[in-house]
Design a protein around this motif. Structure first.
Motif, PDB file in Angstrom:
ATOM      1  N   GLN A 117      28.443  10.913  20.979  1.00 24.84           N
ATOM      2  CA  GLN A 117      29.448  10.447  19.717  1.00 24.84           C
ATOM      3  C   GLN A 117      29.251   9.048  19.479  1.00 24.84           C
ATOM      4  O   GLN A 117      29.493   8.585  18.195  1.00 24.84           O
ATOM      5  N   LYS A 118      29.379   8.029  20.486  1.00 17.90           N
ATOM      6  CA  LYS A 118      29.150   6.772  20.102  1.00 17.90           C
ATOM      7  C   LYS A 118      27.988   6.294  19.216  1.00 17.90           C
ATOM      8  O   LYS A 118      28.004   5.520  18.472  1.00 17.90           O
ATOM      9  N   ARG A 163      30.017  -1.769  20.404  1.00 20.67           N
ATOM     10  CA  ARG A 163      30.253  -0.250  20.894  1.00 20.67           C
ATOM     11  C   ARG A 163      29.099  -0.198  21.326  1.00 20.67           C
ATOM     12  O   ARG A 163      28.910   0.692  22.221  1.00 20.67           O
ATOM     13  N   ARG A 190      35.764   5.837  16.423  1.00 19.97           N
ATOM     14  CA  ARG A 190      36.297   4.741  17.075  1.00 19.97           C
ATOM     15  C   ARG A 190      37.099   5.248  18.631  1.00 19.97           C
ATOM     16  O   ARG A 190      37.223   4.635  19.558  1.00 19.97           O
ATOM     17  N   ARG A 191      37.425   6.638  18.750  1.00 12.88           N
ATOM     18  CA  ARG A 191      37.815   7.319  19.807  1.00 12.88           C
ATOM     19  C   ARG A 191      36.895   8.138  20.467  1.00 12.88           C
ATOM     20  O   ARG A 191      37.174   8.856  21.672  1.00 12.88           O
ATOM     21  N   ALA A 192      35.547   7.794  20.274  1.00  8.44           N
ATOM     22  CA  ALA A 192      34.601   8.652  20.635  1.00  8.44           C
ATOM     23  C   ALA A 192      34.169   8.121  22.272  1.00  8.44           C
ATOM     24  O   ALA A 192      34.604   7.087  22.671  1.00  8.44           O
ATOM     25  N   GLU A 193      34.079   9.176  23.147  1.00  7.99           N
ATOM     26  CA  GLU A 193      33.816   8.890  24.708  1.00  7.99           C
ATOM     27  C   GLU A 193      32.611   9.143  25.111  1.00  7.99           C
ATOM     28  O   GLU A 193      32.107   8.713  25.896  1.00  7.99           O
ATOM     29  N   THR A 195      28.697   7.366  15.752  1.00  9.11           N
ATOM     30  CA  THR A 195      29.517   6.446  15.142  1.00  9.11           C
ATOM     31  C   THR A 195      28.790   5.210  14.716  1.00  9.11           C
ATOM     32  O   THR A 195      29.125   4.467  13.741  1.00  9.11           O
ATOM     33  N   GLY A 212      36.220  16.783  14.622  1.00 10.28           N
ATOM     34  CA  GLY A 212      35.973  15.618  15.727  1.00 10.28           C
ATOM     35  C   GLY A 212      34.523  15.385  16.167  1.00 10.28           C
ATOM     36  O   GLY A 212      34.187  14.654  16.830  1.00 10.28           O
ATOM     37  N   VAL A 270      37.593   8.713  13.491  1.00 10.17           N
ATOM     38  CA  VAL A 270      37.261   9.747  14.536  1.00 10.17           C
ATOM     39  C   VAL A 270      36.283   9.114  15.656  1.00 10.17           C
ATOM     40  O   VAL A 270      36.635   9.131  16.806  1.00 10.17           O
TER      41      VAL A 270
END
Length: 205
Positions: free
Chosen positions: A84-85, A117, A77-80, A88, A44, A75
């Motif tokens: 993580q963004k 994003r 695209r589910r970043a919060e 990505t 993740g 993975v």
């Protein structure tokens, strides 16, 4: 070992990191098994996928690089979290660069999603300009390159993502010149190409 709850502060100290100078093949070969283990242990963690994709690419393993980037993007695209963004966004950059020359329209889909994003990703903005130039939207591309040339690099702060400074200089000036030339504005194109050469010479001096 427990970590101390220490804060992060700014420092006037400047470090010159030379670890990316010269031939990196030995370094990439060393990193590859470590990264493969890292994505197995922490699938993740988006940054590991981005680093793995870049390492595969540096070693000439293009198909594996694309596969790693695509897996990481699932993975991401589910970043919060913001970190993580931002990581990505590196994957959007990687896949867009890989697609631009072969399929610029597909690259533009990735670029638009990435910018939606993470709107402050100047590297993706530069790639958007490249894509517009490749698809014949020279006026729109020129607008982007001129915007990038106006960015005050010294005051640019993004704690989560770094940029190649040349997108704010010779890279954008050169492509702006290409757009102007394609639009038949030869004298402006010549001036822009000269500006790009000057920027390039200053960056290596």
């Amino acid at each position: 070992m427990a970590q101390e709850p220490l804060g992060i502060v700014s420092s006037p100290i400047r470090l010159d990191h030379l670890g990316y100078d010269g031939d990196q093949s030995r370094k990439h070969s060393r990193n590859l098994p470590l990264l493969l283990q890292a994505v197995r242990d922490q699938p993740g963690r988006v940054y590991y996928w981005a680093h793995l994709a870049e390492t595969f690419a540096a070693l000439g393993k293009g198909a594996a690089a694309i596969e790693a980037a695509k897996t990481g993007l699932v993975v991401g695209r589910r970043a919060e979290t913001d970190k993580q963004k931002a990581d990505t966004s590196l994957l959007f950059q990687f896949l867009a660069r890989a697609a631009l020359d072969k399929n610029p329209l597909a690259a533009m889909v990735l670029i638009h999603e990435g910018l939606a994003r993470y709107p402050s990703d100047y590297a993706l903005t530069f790639l958007k300009g490249r894509g517009l130039c490749l698809t014949g939207s020279y006026e729109d591309a020129l607008f982007i390159f001129r915007q990038l040339l106006e960015v005050e690099v010294d005051g640019l702060v993004d704690e989560l993502i770094a940029f190649d400074g040349r997108i704010f200089g010779e890279f954008s000036a050169h492509l702006a010149g290409v757009c102007l030339m394609k639009m038949g504005r030869q004298s402006e194109a010549t001036a822009m190409f000269r500006a790009a050469i000057g920027m390039s010479l200053r960056s290596v001096s």
